[in-house]
Enzyme design. Structure first.
Site, mmCIF file in Angstrom:
data_model
loop_
_atom_site.group_PDB
_atom_site.id
_atom_site.type_symbol
_atom_site.label_atom_id
_atom_site.label_comp_id
_atom_site.label_asym_id
_atom_site.label_seq_id
_atom_site.Cartn_x
_atom_site.Cartn_y
_atom_site.Cartn_z
ATOM 1 N N SER A 135 0.851 -1.197 0.000
ATOM 2 C CA SER A 135 0.000 0.000 0.000
ATOM 3 C C SER A 135 0.886 1.247 0.000
ATOM 4 C CB SER A 135 -0.938 -0.009 1.202
ATOM 5 O OG SER A 135 -0.220 -0.189 2.393
ATOM 6 N N SER A 136 1.996 1.233 0.728
ATOM 7 C CA SER A 136 2.810 2.459 0.777
ATOM 8 C C SER A 136 3.488 2.736 -0.560
ATOM 9 C CB SER A 136 3.824 2.414 1.916
ATOM 10 O OG SER A 136 4.397 1.159 2.013
ATOM 11 N N ASP A 180 8.734 -3.334 -4.834
ATOM 12 C CA ASP A 180 7.348 -2.870 -4.691
ATOM 13 C C ASP A 180 7.086 -1.661 -5.583
ATOM 14 O OD1 ASP A 180 7.588 -4.746 -2.756
ATOM 15 O OD2 ASP A 180 7.397 -3.363 -1.065
HETATM 16 C C1 GLA Z 1 9.073 -5.502 1.253
HETATM 17 C C2 GLA Z 1 10.083 -4.578 0.584
HETATM 18 C C3 GLA Z 1 10.601 -5.155 -0.730
HETATM 19 C C4 GLA Z 1 11.071 -6.594 -0.569
HETATM 20 C C5 GLA Z 1 10.032 -7.413 0.196
HETATM 21 C C6 GLA Z 1 10.535 -8.790 0.532
HETATM 22 O O1 GLA Z 1 7.906 -5.565 0.499
HETATM 23 O O2 GLA Z 1 9.539 -3.301 0.376
HETATM 24 O O3 GLA Z 1 11.622 -4.339 -1.250
HETATM 25 O O4 GLA Z 1 12.334 -6.651 0.024
HETATM 26 O O5 GLA Z 1 9.623 -6.797 1.406
HETATM 27 O O6 GLA Z 1 10.780 -9.502 -0.632
#
Ligand code: GLA
Length: 393
Positions: A135-136, A180
């Site tokens: 979400s962020s 993400d």
């Molecule tokens: C979070 C982080 C990503 C990644 C995942 C684990 O979502 O924001 O960059 O490291 O954890 O895979």
């Protein structure tokens, strides 16, 4: 009313005029390649159909002041170019956590040499908050494209992702990798994304035709995720540091093969050994997963997801009893192809690959059996792989 219409009409309500633009940026679910992005490995995420929506306009006031309303938190902040340097609003109050994401983007744009213009904005998201579905990152990417739109800058999606990652790392304070923000910016409808986090080359791969993605939220509160995340990352860094004394030239765990790890693992403290083993094996799993997608061997892909879950549970130690429970239930249901916890863990969601004709039956049975086992009512999302962030027509 759709979330898009709600955000649009709320802008009008708060600012008394219609917004010039609307932007949308999706959340993501990761199929494979967990905790490897900051180790320069490969990831296989999908942009989902839940997203953050912003209505916005260039601010008409003469001052350098942006006004942002969060409909989800029912709060507004007003910040300036100067106040955000101190994580403050214009009255000198500390920004609330939710406001660090838009303010962080403003800050990161400035750091990259841009001059973001002041905006009025209203936003809301239907990506569940704190559930491991980014979400962020979706808020960050939505604001990155909003500021690009008012500035008339032509960013490519990966540039947006890098700016947003910088905001998260150095403004919000979570030392995340690129996955993400990448998935939210670069998503492709009906595709799994494949990103090589070392050189940032990426492509889309069609989701096999009769396969659906079912996300199941354990609806357990994620606690200590940020601090534990940063600890996991530093344990990996320590692994690189110790191994580089005997394997000259390695910069990240991507450079360590399984065989090399086996040869030198005794040099690592026990906990670091477990973290590194997860990363080197997960990197290998994602390589294999790419091949299984190319050969349409979806059962092999599902099996790799299963292995990944066990590794996250036993070696990386980011699972919970509820996540384990949900995965164990899924494995016995009709239509099951693969299941595992997704994202950073410590609560949040599992991702399930399911044969499409059985997906509803699968989701219902998973919810029933999970509530019986834990007493917690889960949320089930039948998601579709979506396009990445964009300005809406
Ligand atoms: C979070 C982080 C990503 C990644 C995942 C684990 O979502 O924001 O960059 O490291 O954890 O895979």
């Amino acid at each position: 009313m759709s979330i898009r219409d709600f955000v649009y009409s709320s802008f009008n309500k708060y600012f008394q005029y219609n917004p010039s633009f609307m932007a949308k940026a999706p959340g993501r679910v990761n199929l494979l390649g967990e905790y490897v992005d900051f180790n320069n490995g490969f990831v296989l995420p999908v942009a989902i159909d839940q997203a953050t929506y912003i209505a916005f306009s260039l601010s008409s006031n003469e001052k350098d002041v942006s006004t942002i309303y969060s409909l989800d938190f029912n709060q507004k902040v007003i910040f300036s170019c100067n106040s955000i340097t101190y994580r403050h609003d214009i009255l000198g109050n500390e920004l609330p956590q939710w406001a660090l994401y838009p303010a962080g983007i403003f800050w990161a744009l400035k750091k990259s040499g841009f001059t973001p213009l002041p905006i009025n904005a209203v936003y809301a998201s239907n990506v569940p908050n704190g559930a491991g579905l980014s979400s962020s990152a979706s808020v960050e990417i939505a604001f990155a494209i909003a500021w690009a739109a008012v500035g008339n800058w032509n960013f490519n999606p990966m540039q947006n992702a890098l700016i947003a990652q910088n905001a998260e790392n150095h403004y919000v304070g979570v030392n995340c990798g690129i996955m993400d923000q990448f998935a939210s910016a670069c998503g492709i409808k009906d595709n799994i994304l494949f990103l090589d986090c070392q050189n940032l080359e990426w492509k889309g791969l069609s989701i096999p035709k009769d396969i659906s993605i079912v996300i199941a939220n354990t609806n357990t509160h994620r606690s200590l995720t940020d601090s534990q995340y940063n600890i996991r990352r530093s344990e990996c860094d320590l692994g690189v540091n110790l191994l580089s004394r005997v394997i000259p030239g390695i910069k990240t765990l991507r450079d360590v093969s399984i065989d090399t790890f086996e040869t030198y693992k005794s040099l690592l403290p026990e906990v670091v050994q477990k973290r590194v083993k997860h990363v080197v094996e997960e990197t290998e799993r994602t390589r294999k997963a790419l091949k299984s997608l190319h050969t349409n061997n979806i059962d092999e892909f599902g099996d790799l997801m299963k292995q990944c879950h066990h590794s996250l549970k036993d070696l990386f130690e980011v699972s919970t009893s509820q996540l384990d429970n949900m995965v164990e239930i899924a494995e016995k249901l009709p239509g099951y192809v693969g299941a595992r916890l997704t994202g950073a863990g410590f609560g949040g969601c599992t991702v399930n690959l399911v044969h499409s004709e059985a997906s509803e039956e699968f989701g219902n049975a998973l919810a029933d059996q999970y509530v019986k086992a834990t007493g917690i009512v889960p949320s089930i999302y039948y998601t579709k792989a979506s396009d990445g962030a964009r300005i809406l027509d």
